[in-house]
Design a protein around this motif. Sequence first.
Motif, PDB file in Angstrom:
ATOM      1  N   ARG A  84       0.817  -1.222   0.000  1.00 16.01           N
ATOM      2  CA  ARG A  84       0.000   0.000   0.000  1.00 16.01           C
ATOM      3  C   ARG A  84       0.846   1.265   0.000  1.00 16.01           C
ATOM      4  NH1 ARG A  84      -2.389   3.097   4.272  1.00 16.01           N
ATOM      5  NH2 ARG A  84      -1.346   1.673   5.715  1.00 16.01           N
ATOM      6  N   ALA A  85       1.845   1.339   0.871  1.00 13.52           N
ATOM      7  CA  ALA A  85       2.679   2.542   0.954  1.00 13.52           C
ATOM      8  C   ALA A  85       3.434   2.769  -0.349  1.00 13.52           C
ATOM      9  CB  ALA A  85       3.656   2.426   2.122  1.00 13.52           C
ATOM     10  N   LEU A 155      -0.172  12.077   2.826  1.00 11.40           N
ATOM     11  CA  LEU A 155       0.134  10.648   2.977  1.00 11.40           C
ATOM     12  C   LEU A 155      -0.147  10.211   4.404  1.00 11.40           C
ATOM     13  CD1 LEU A 155       3.406  10.296   0.881  1.00 11.40           C
ATOM     14  CD2 LEU A 155       1.243   9.102   0.458  1.00 11.40           C
ATOM     15  N   TRP A 156       0.093  11.106   5.354  1.00  6.63           N
ATOM     16  CA  TRP A 156      -0.192  10.801   6.763  1.00  6.63           C
ATOM     17  C   TRP A 156      -1.697  10.810   7.044  1.00  6.63           C
ATOM     18  CZ3 TRP A 156      -2.325  14.052  10.595  1.00  6.63           C
ATOM     19  CH2 TRP A 156      -2.247  13.550  11.906  1.00  6.63           C
ATOM     20  N   GLY A 159      -3.537   8.987   3.405  1.00  6.72           N
ATOM     21  CA  GLY A 159      -2.978   7.680   3.081  1.00  6.72           C
ATOM     22  C   GLY A 159      -2.830   6.788   4.300  1.00  6.72           C
ATOM     23  N   LEU A 161      -0.419   6.551   6.407  1.00  4.89           N
ATOM     24  CA  LEU A 161       0.894   5.937   6.487  1.00  4.89           C
ATOM     25  C   LEU A 161       1.627   6.386   7.743  1.00  4.89           C
ATOM     26  CD1 LEU A 161       2.259   6.150   2.822  1.00  4.89           C
ATOM     27  CD2 LEU A 161       0.802   4.407   3.875  1.00  4.89           C
ATOM     28  N   SER A 162       2.520   5.553   8.218  1.00  2.00           N
ATOM     29  CA  SER A 162       3.362   5.891   9.358  1.00  2.00           C
ATOM     30  C   SER A 162       4.500   6.795   8.906  1.00  2.00           C
ATOM     31  CB  SER A 162       3.946   4.620   9.982  1.00  2.00           C
ATOM     32  OG  SER A 162       4.876   4.024   9.098  1.00  2.00           O
ATOM     33  N   GLU A 165       6.915   4.719   6.932  1.00  2.00           N
ATOM     34  CA  GLU A 165       6.415   4.411   5.592  1.00  2.00           C
ATOM     35  C   GLU A 165       6.525   5.619   4.672  1.00  2.00           C
ATOM     36  OE1 GLU A 165       2.994   1.009   6.181  1.00  2.00           O
ATOM     37  OE2 GLU A 165       2.540   3.044   6.846  1.00  2.00           O
ATOM     38  N   ILE A 166       6.198   6.801   5.193  1.00  2.00           N
ATOM     39  CA  ILE A 166       6.309   8.020   4.385  1.00  2.00           C
ATOM     40  C   ILE A 166       7.756   8.270   4.008  1.00  2.00           C
ATOM     41  CG2 ILE A 166       5.993  10.524   4.369  1.00  2.00           C
ATOM     42  CD1 ILE A 166       3.608  10.076   6.288  1.00  2.00           C
ATOM     43  N   THR A 169       8.694   5.812   1.354  1.00  2.00           N
ATOM     44  CA  THR A 169       7.949   6.088   0.133  1.00  2.00           C
ATOM     45  C   THR A 169       8.502   7.291  -0.620  1.00  2.00           C
ATOM     46  OG1 THR A 169       5.904   5.104   0.968  1.00  2.00           O
ATOM     47  CG2 THR A 169       5.673   6.792  -0.725  1.00  2.00           C
TER      48      THR A 169
END
Length: 204
Positions: A84-85, A155-156, A159, A161-162, A165-166, A169
Motif C-alpha cells: 500500500r505505501a 500521505l499521513w 494515506g 501511512l506511518s 512508511e512516508i 515512500t
Amino acid sequence: MTAAAELVGADVDPEAGRSDAQIIASSLHEPEDFAAVYGRHARTVHRYAYRRVGPEHAEDVVAETFVAAFRRRATYDLARPDARAWLLGIATREISQLRRAEATRYRAMARVGTARPEDNLADRATTDVAARAAGGALGTALAGLRPGDRDVLLLWAWGDLSYEEIATTLEIKKGTVRSRLHRARRLVRAALPGGLWDVEEDGR
C-alpha cells in the motif's frame, strides 16, 4: 460508482493467503498475478487521488499508478509484505505532475466553503458538521503549503501511512517527515476556525 470502484467492487480476494510481496514476486514470472495487487489496493489509491485532484483526474492517476507499479515490480522490496505505501508513493509522484489541477481543486474548496465529509482533512479532529464548515479555510491552507510538506501531510492524513512508511515512500529521512508534518499541521491548524485541528501527532 466510478469505473475503478466497480472493478474492485466485489471484496473477494482470490490470493488471500499470500502477501502483496509474494504476489509481486510471482508476477515476475506470471504477469497476470499482478492483477491481485490491483484488486486489493485500487480503491485505496483511487480514494487518495480523488481527495487530492478530484474526479476529473483520479481515475487517470489510478491507471498510471498501476501501470508504473507493474513496470517497476522487479524493484519492489520483497521484505515489505504490504504494497500500500509503495503504491501511494507512486500515486503521489503521479499527482506531482498534476500540481495545477490539485491547486485548482483546493481553490474550489475555498470558494465553495464546504466539502463532502470523506474529503475533509479536518475530520481527524472534529465532527463532520464542523469539518464541512471549515472546508473553505482548509482548501486555502492546503493550496498554500509547500508541495513536499503537502505530500507528507496527505500521505499521513489521507494515506494513513506511518512516519517510517512516508520516509521510505518519498525517499527522505524520518526526521524530515517529522519536521515537514509538524510545519504543515501547524499552518493548517492556524488556518482552520476554532482550533479544529488541536490534536497531537500520533507518532505513527
